[in-house]
Design an enzyme around this catalytic site. Structure first.
Site, PDB file in Angstrom:
ATOM      1  N   SER A 137      41.609  35.358  41.608  1.00 33.86           N
ATOM      2  CA  SER A 137      41.032  36.210  42.652  1.00 33.86           C
ATOM      3  C   SER A 137      40.864  35.352  43.895  1.00 33.86           C
ATOM      4  CB  SER A 137      39.655  36.705  42.184  1.00 33.86           C
ATOM      5  OG  SER A 137      38.920  37.246  43.255  1.00 33.86           O
TER       6      SER A 137
ATOM      7  N   TYR B 228      30.488  35.332  39.551  1.00 31.33           N
ATOM      8  CA  TYR B 228      31.900  35.723  39.510  1.00 31.33           C
ATOM      9  C   TYR B 228      32.777  34.661  40.168  1.00 31.33           C
ATOM     10  CZ  TYR B 228      36.075  38.613  40.301  1.00 31.33           C
ATOM     11  OH  TYR B 228      37.359  39.103  40.339  1.00 31.33           O
TER      12      TYR B 228
HETATM   13  C1  8X3 Z   1      37.900  40.592  43.548  1.00 35.33           C
HETATM   14  C2  8X3 Z   1      37.784  40.082  44.931  1.00 35.33           C
HETATM   15  O1  8X3 Z   1      36.242  39.957  46.967  1.00 35.33           O
HETATM   16  O2  8X3 Z   1      35.419  41.235  45.072  1.00 35.33           O
HETATM   17  O3  8X3 Z   1      38.426  39.679  42.654  1.00 35.33           O
HETATM   18  O4  8X3 Z   1      35.489  38.838  44.967  1.00 35.33           O
HETATM   19  S1  8X3 Z   1      36.159  40.032  45.484  1.00 35.33           S
END
Ligand code: 8X3
Length: 257
Positions: free
Chosen positions: A142, A155
């Site tokens: 990502s 995340y």
């Molecule tokens: C998703 C991109 O901008 O939500 O993997 O982190 S973000």
């Protein structure tokens, strides 16, 4: 170059929806026999039936990539499918938008489990087969794997882990007949990603894309993956960052209205 009569085989994790399901459709259309894995068996079977009805070769296998023993059993199941040419490590996701000061460590653990250890489990289980097939391993990281933002800590940490896994693996496998490709999508609108992140709150999930003319779709990323894996075997697309035109960085998003 190897010669083969049977269709090449691609394994896709997280294939029940979003980018995983779109990748299954695109790889199947490109002539791959696709092995679809995810936790949600009913959705997997529906997609497998759709692909089979369209004349493609598709197999469903219910799998939680964080269950290492189950992943090893899956690898044994794959013995009857011959060489594995492509593995798309797509299973992953975000939970919560809390700050570092307030986040629940359980959420961070879950995100590390699925985004990093899940990828590690499936990669370790299938790597010998990928090397043998002169195959290609794809890691869906990502843009969160490359830069951070407030409220994204757990995340972002997990996706940095996935990025490091891909980078390290490519170094370690240099000289062996296998490619490691990392695809780092930015803002992609799928039915599930933002909804999971906002714990089922549809309004908050929709607000992520408010005013953004054209967020990327799962098909955009699936096309990119299909293009990257279908380069000649000596061409390794190390890392591709793919964003919608309206997003210039994790921070800078053009919104209309
Ligand atoms: C998703 C991109 O901008 O939500 O993997 O982190 S973000």
């Amino acid at each position: 170059m190897r010669t083969r009569t049977a269709a090449p085989t691609a394994v896709i994790t997280g294939a029940s929806s979003g980018i995983g399901a779109a990748t299954a459709r695109h790889l199947a259309a490109a002539g791959y026999r696709v092995v679809l894995t995810a936790r949600r068996e009913d959705r997997l079977h529906a997609l497998t039936e759709e692909l089979t009805a369209a004349g493609h070769q598709a197999v469903a296998y219910a799998l939680d990539v964080t269950d290492r023993a189950a992943v090893m059993t899956f690898a044994v199941f794959l013995d009857e499918y011959g060489p594995i040419d492509v593995l798309v490590n797509n299973a992953g996701g975000a939970i919560g938008t809390e700050t570092v000061a307030t986040a629940d460590p359980a959420d961070w653990r879950t995100m590390y489990d699925v985004n990093v250890l899940g990828t590690l489990n499936v990669t370790q289980a299938l790597l010998p087969r990928l090397v043998k097939a002169e195959g290609t391993l794809v890691v869906l990281s990502s843009t969160a794997g490359l830069a951070t933002y407030e409220g994204g800590g757990g995340y972002v940490a997990a996706k940095h882990g996935a990025h490091v896994l891909a980078e390290t693996l490519r170094l370690e496998l240099c000289g062996q007949p296998v490619r490691v490709i990392e695809i780092a999508p930015g803002m992609v609108r799928t039915e599930g990603f933002a909804l999971t992140r906002y714990r089922g709150d549809q309004d908050k999930a929709d607000a992520v894309y408010a005013g953004v003319a054209d967020p990327l779709t799962a098909d955009d990323i699936a096309e990119t993956i299909t293009w990257a894996v279908s380069r000649p075997p000596h061409v390794n697309v190390d890392l591709l960052v793919v964003r919608p035109r309206a997003q210039a960085s994790n921070y800078k998003v053009h919104r209309e209205g």
